[in-house]
Design an enzyme around this catalytic site. Sequence first.
Site, PDB file in Angstrom:
ATOM      1  N   ASN A  12       0.878  -1.178   0.000  1.00 16.11           N
ATOM      2  CA  ASN A  12       0.000   0.000   0.000  1.00 16.11           C
ATOM      3  C   ASN A  12       0.911   1.223   0.000  1.00 16.11           C
ATOM      4  OD1 ASN A  12      -1.766   2.058   0.472  1.00 16.11           O
ATOM      5  ND2 ASN A  12      -2.413   1.364   2.513  1.00 16.11           N
ATOM      6  N   TRP A  13       1.040   1.823  -1.169  1.00 14.06           N
ATOM      7  CA  TRP A  13       1.991   2.939  -1.283  1.00 14.06           C
ATOM      8  C   TRP A  13       1.454   4.212  -0.623  1.00 14.06           C
ATOM      9  CZ3 TRP A  13       4.143   2.758  -7.048  1.00 14.06           C
ATOM     10  CH2 TRP A  13       4.753   1.512  -7.249  1.00 14.06           C
ATOM     11  N   LYS A  14       0.179   4.206  -0.275  1.00 14.86           N
ATOM     12  CA  LYS A  14      -0.455   5.382   0.332  1.00 14.86           C
ATOM     13  C   LYS A  14      -0.230   6.621  -0.549  1.00 14.86           C
ATOM     14  CE  LYS A  14      -0.206   3.156   4.795  1.00 14.86           C
ATOM     15  NZ  LYS A  14      -0.105   3.266   6.246  1.00 14.86           N
ATOM     16  N   HIS A 100      -9.448   1.236   4.927  1.00 15.74           N
ATOM     17  CA  HIS A 100      -8.181   1.422   5.645  1.00 15.74           C
ATOM     18  C   HIS A 100      -8.411   2.382   6.809  1.00 15.74           C
ATOM     19  CE1 HIS A 100      -4.084   2.534   6.595  1.00 15.74           C
ATOM     20  NE2 HIS A 100      -3.705   1.443   5.954  1.00 15.74           N
ATOM     21  N   GLU A 102      -6.800   4.766   7.836  1.00 12.64           N
ATOM     22  CA  GLU A 102      -6.563   6.174   7.493  1.00 12.64           C
ATOM     23  C   GLU A 102      -7.777   6.776   6.774  1.00 12.64           C
ATOM     24  OE1 GLU A 102      -2.785   5.429   5.640  1.00 12.64           O
ATOM     25  OE2 GLU A 102      -1.952   4.963   7.613  1.00 12.64           O
ATOM     26  N   GLU A 170      -5.130  -4.698  10.680  1.00  9.45           N
ATOM     27  CA  GLU A 170      -4.115  -3.673  10.892  1.00  9.45           C
ATOM     28  C   GLU A 170      -4.395  -2.939  12.202  1.00  9.45           C
ATOM     29  OE1 GLU A 170      -2.283  -2.549   6.773  1.00  9.45           O
ATOM     30  OE2 GLU A 170      -3.896  -1.163   7.252  1.00  9.45           O
ATOM     31  N   GLY A 176       2.979   2.330  10.884  1.00 12.63           N
ATOM     32  CA  GLY A 176       4.005   3.362  10.762  1.00 12.63           C
ATOM     33  C   GLY A 176       4.727   3.692  12.053  1.00 12.63           C
ATOM     34  N   SER A 216       3.682  -2.009  10.451  1.00 18.29           N
ATOM     35  CA  SER A 216       5.126  -2.135  10.712  1.00 18.29           C
ATOM     36  C   SER A 216       5.690  -3.500  10.345  1.00 18.29           C
ATOM     37  CB  SER A 216       5.435  -1.789  12.173  1.00 18.29           C
ATOM     38  OG  SER A 216       5.102  -0.436  12.433  1.00 18.29           O
ATOM     39  N   GLY A 237       2.985  -0.972   4.268  1.00 17.33           N
ATOM     40  CA  GLY A 237       3.052   0.437   3.906  1.00 17.33           C
ATOM     41  C   GLY A 237       4.487   0.859   3.648  1.00 17.33           C
ATOM     42  N   GLY A 238       5.130   1.415   4.662  1.00 19.72           N
ATOM     43  CA  GLY A 238       6.480   1.968   4.511  1.00 19.72           C
ATOM     44  C   GLY A 238       7.463   1.057   3.783  1.00 19.72           C
TER      45      GLY A 238
HETATM   46  P1  13P Z   1       3.221   0.435   7.681  1.00 19.73           P
HETATM   47  O1  13P Z   1       3.722  -0.848   7.052  1.00 19.73           O
HETATM   48  O2  13P Z   1       3.935   1.647   7.182  1.00 19.73           O
HETATM   49  O3  13P Z   1       3.147   0.324   9.152  1.00 19.73           O
HETATM   50  O4  13P Z   1       1.717   0.626   7.153  1.00 19.73           O
HETATM   51  C1  13P Z   1       0.828  -0.424   7.241  1.00 19.73           C
HETATM   52  C2  13P Z   1      -0.392  -0.072   6.495  1.00 19.73           C
HETATM   53  O5  13P Z   1      -1.141   0.804   6.908  1.00 19.73           O
HETATM   54  C3  13P Z   1      -0.664  -0.793   5.244  1.00 19.73           C
HETATM   55  O6  13P Z   1      -1.944  -0.557   4.779  1.00 19.73           O
END
Ligand code: 13P
Length: 261
Positions: A12-14, A100, A102, A170, A176, A216, A237-238
């Site tokens: 997920n590149w956000k 998600h 977010e 999640e 993050g 994470s 994500g990251g």
């Molecule tokens: P991180 O891997 O950056 O913690 O993010 C997880 C995430 O929200 C994937 O959708």
Amino acid sequence: MPKNRRPLIAGNWKMNGFKADGQALANALAERMQSETDPAFDMLVCPPFTLIAGIGETIDGCGIALGAQDCHAAAKGAHTADISAAMLSDLGCQYVIVGHSERRTDHGETDLEVKAKAEAAQACGLTAIICIGETEQQRDDGKTFDVVKTQLSGSIPDAAVASNTVIAYEPVWAIGTGRTPSNDEVQEVHALIRDGLSQALGEDQAAAVRILYGGSMKPENARELIALPDVDGGLIGGASLKAEDFWAIAECCEKRWSSGA
Ligand code: 13P
């Protein structure tokens, strides 16, 4: 008992990436994927809307699937700046992330809205990756199980089946932050989710749904997490923004499903 589910490693590149770095990342992954004869995982990238078309061309035919990070619940119409599931399908997407945390936080999305989005996605032939997870406060209050159960039953379409549904657990506080629940805690919640899926979809479908862990996940902790009995990959994500790290996570997957999965 071997898991009969092929791990899915989803990035997920956000809201990250311009054309050049998105292409570089996709190229690096495509190159690696092309040199795999029999990968132990399915790989998916979910770039921001602006990059989907271009990245779709870059990864076309290499075995990496394309997805988006959200869709609107309506098929089309007067919804300025929104994107429908049909539009995503038109671009070659096979997956879309819905609900998600977010989106739930930044845009106030409710379980009902997430369910409608998942239904819209499935109606267009997309697989919905439905995200659920508790906040730190909810965990501290001992409400993790209740929150996860309520989000799951409220967000999953009635007609969902394993072939068009992925669940991502999640924990909001793990996203993050570099923090993760213990392996036992992750397995406990994933088992609870599979139990909830059993009640919603029946045992056979529940046994086949992939449940991803997200929050994470990185090369250092992925092997243990992915090996847990009810963890079927990761939503990352990251670490999905660096080809090396994302690939290293994928390489933590071991062949452990029986044939035909
Ligand atoms: P991180 O891997 O950056 O913690 O993010 C997880 C995430 O929200 C994937 O959708």
